[in-house]
Design a protein around this motif. Structure first.
Motif, PDB file in Angstrom:
ATOM      1  N   GLY A   1       0.823  -1.198   0.000  1.00 55.40           N
ATOM      2  CA  GLY A   1       0.000   0.000   0.000  1.00 55.40           C
ATOM      3  C   GLY A   1       0.860   1.253   0.000  1.00 55.40           C
ATOM      4  O   GLY A   1       2.033   1.219  -0.370  1.00 55.40           O
TER       5      GLY A   1
ATOM      6  N   ASP B   1      -0.486   6.631   4.256  1.00 52.20           N
ATOM      7  CA  ASP B   1      -1.650   7.516   4.244  1.00 52.20           C
ATOM      8  C   ASP B   1      -1.540   8.599   5.310  1.00 52.20           C
ATOM      9  O   ASP B   1      -2.063   9.698   5.151  1.00 52.20           O
TER      10      ASP B   1
ATOM     11  N   VAL C   1       0.857   4.836   8.984  1.00 56.26           N
ATOM     12  CA  VAL C   1      -0.431   4.222   8.691  1.00 56.26           C
ATOM     13  C   VAL C   1      -0.436   3.961   7.189  1.00 56.26           C
ATOM     14  O   VAL C   1      -0.406   4.894   6.384  1.00 56.26           O
TER      15      VAL C   1
ATOM     16  N   LYS D   1      -2.174   2.178   3.875  1.00 47.99           N
ATOM     17  CA  LYS D   1      -3.449   1.681   3.361  1.00 47.99           C
ATOM     18  C   LYS D   1      -3.251   1.115   1.972  1.00 47.99           C
ATOM     19  O   LYS D   1      -2.579   1.712   1.134  1.00 47.99           O
ATOM     20  N   GLY D   2      -3.868  -0.071   1.772  1.00 50.54           N
ATOM     21  CA  GLY D   2      -3.790  -0.711   0.467  1.00 50.54           C
ATOM     22  C   GLY D   2      -4.681  -1.918   0.374  1.00 50.54           C
ATOM     23  O   GLY D   2      -4.771  -2.699   1.312  1.00 50.54           O
TER      24      GLY D   2
ATOM     25  N   LYS E   1      -6.805  -3.188   3.207  1.00 53.58           N
ATOM     26  CA  LYS E   1      -6.091  -3.459   4.454  1.00 53.58           C
ATOM     27  C   LYS E   1      -5.420  -2.191   4.948  1.00 53.58           C
ATOM     28  O   LYS E   1      -5.034  -1.327   4.166  1.00 53.58           O
ATOM     29  N   THR E   2      -5.278  -2.108   6.274  1.00 58.05           N
ATOM     30  CA  THR E   2      -4.551  -1.012   6.901  1.00 58.05           C
ATOM     31  C   THR E   2      -3.485  -1.612   7.803  1.00 58.05           C
ATOM     32  O   THR E   2      -3.750  -2.558   8.548  1.00 58.05           O
ATOM     33  N   TYR E   3      -2.290  -1.063   7.724  1.00 55.66           N
ATOM     34  CA  TYR E   3      -1.176  -1.514   8.548  1.00 55.66           C
ATOM     35  C   TYR E   3      -0.716  -0.350   9.420  1.00 55.66           C
ATOM     36  O   TYR E   3      -0.714   0.798   8.980  1.00 55.66           O
TER      37      TYR E   3
ATOM     38  N   GLU F   1      -1.152  -5.617  10.803  1.00 51.78           N
ATOM     39  CA  GLU F   1      -2.332  -5.437   9.974  1.00 51.78           C
ATOM     40  C   GLU F   1      -3.526  -5.270  10.887  1.00 51.78           C
ATOM     41  O   GLU F   1      -3.766  -6.070  11.787  1.00 51.78           O
TER      42      GLU F   1
END
Length: 165
Positions: A113, A116, A128, A130-131, A134-136, A164
């Motif tokens: 991702g 963000d 943070v 995002k892709g 999913k958010t990590y 994750e």
């Protein structure tokens, strides 16, 4: 492409009756912001006549701001700085330059991702990412960061279970 100007804080109030403004800094320390002789407000250069750190903020006297009424007109304005001439320590980057970088899992080589947001709690920054639904949440520490190249647009990370969300 890197912007020449970086958002560095926000004028949140006046201070006293002499036209000083109170700035909440968006950088590592108020002292860093005190080192500039020019701020940019609404794209226009404004000379800094004096600036000092005070309780985690910056109190500044700006050219052309002579009283509390003039200072009040600047309330809520964003303060920007010119990145030219700023030399960051090795391995340090402006948050604005990290936003939007592609994040690559160093173990698999796959893109997970883009950055963000960068959270700045007291211990260390947290990316943070995002892709693909999913958010990590990746702590920006050596144990997880394998490399960063702002000019090429990527960050390589080591993921572990629990990142994750």
């Amino acid at each position: 492409m890197k912007s020449q100007f970086l958002e560095a804080g926000q004028i949140v109030n006046t201070h006293g009756i002499q036209g000083e403004v109170k700035i909440v800094p968006w950088c590592d320390s108020p002292e860093f912001l005190c080192g500039f002789d020019t701020f940019y407000i609404d794209g226009a250069p404004v000379k800094v006549r004096a600036a000092r750190a005070h309780k985690g903020n910056v109190l500044a006297r700006l050219e052309g701001v002579e009283d509390v009424n003039a200072a009040m007109r600047l309330k809520s304005k964003i303060v920007e700085i010119d990145r030219s001439g700023i030399v960051l320590p090795e391995g340090r980057h402006f948050i604005a330059d990290l936003i939007g970088l592609t994040v690559i899992d160093d173990d698999t080589g796959a893109s997970i991702g883009v950055i963000d947001e960068v959270l700045t709690p007291p211990a260390h920054e947290v990316y943070v990412v995002k892709g693909e639904g999913k958010t990590y949440m990746i702590p920006a520490v050596d144990a997880f960061l394998r490399g960063t190249n702002v000019d090429e647009g990527w960050v390589r990370v080591h993921l572990i279970e629990g990142m994750e969300g």
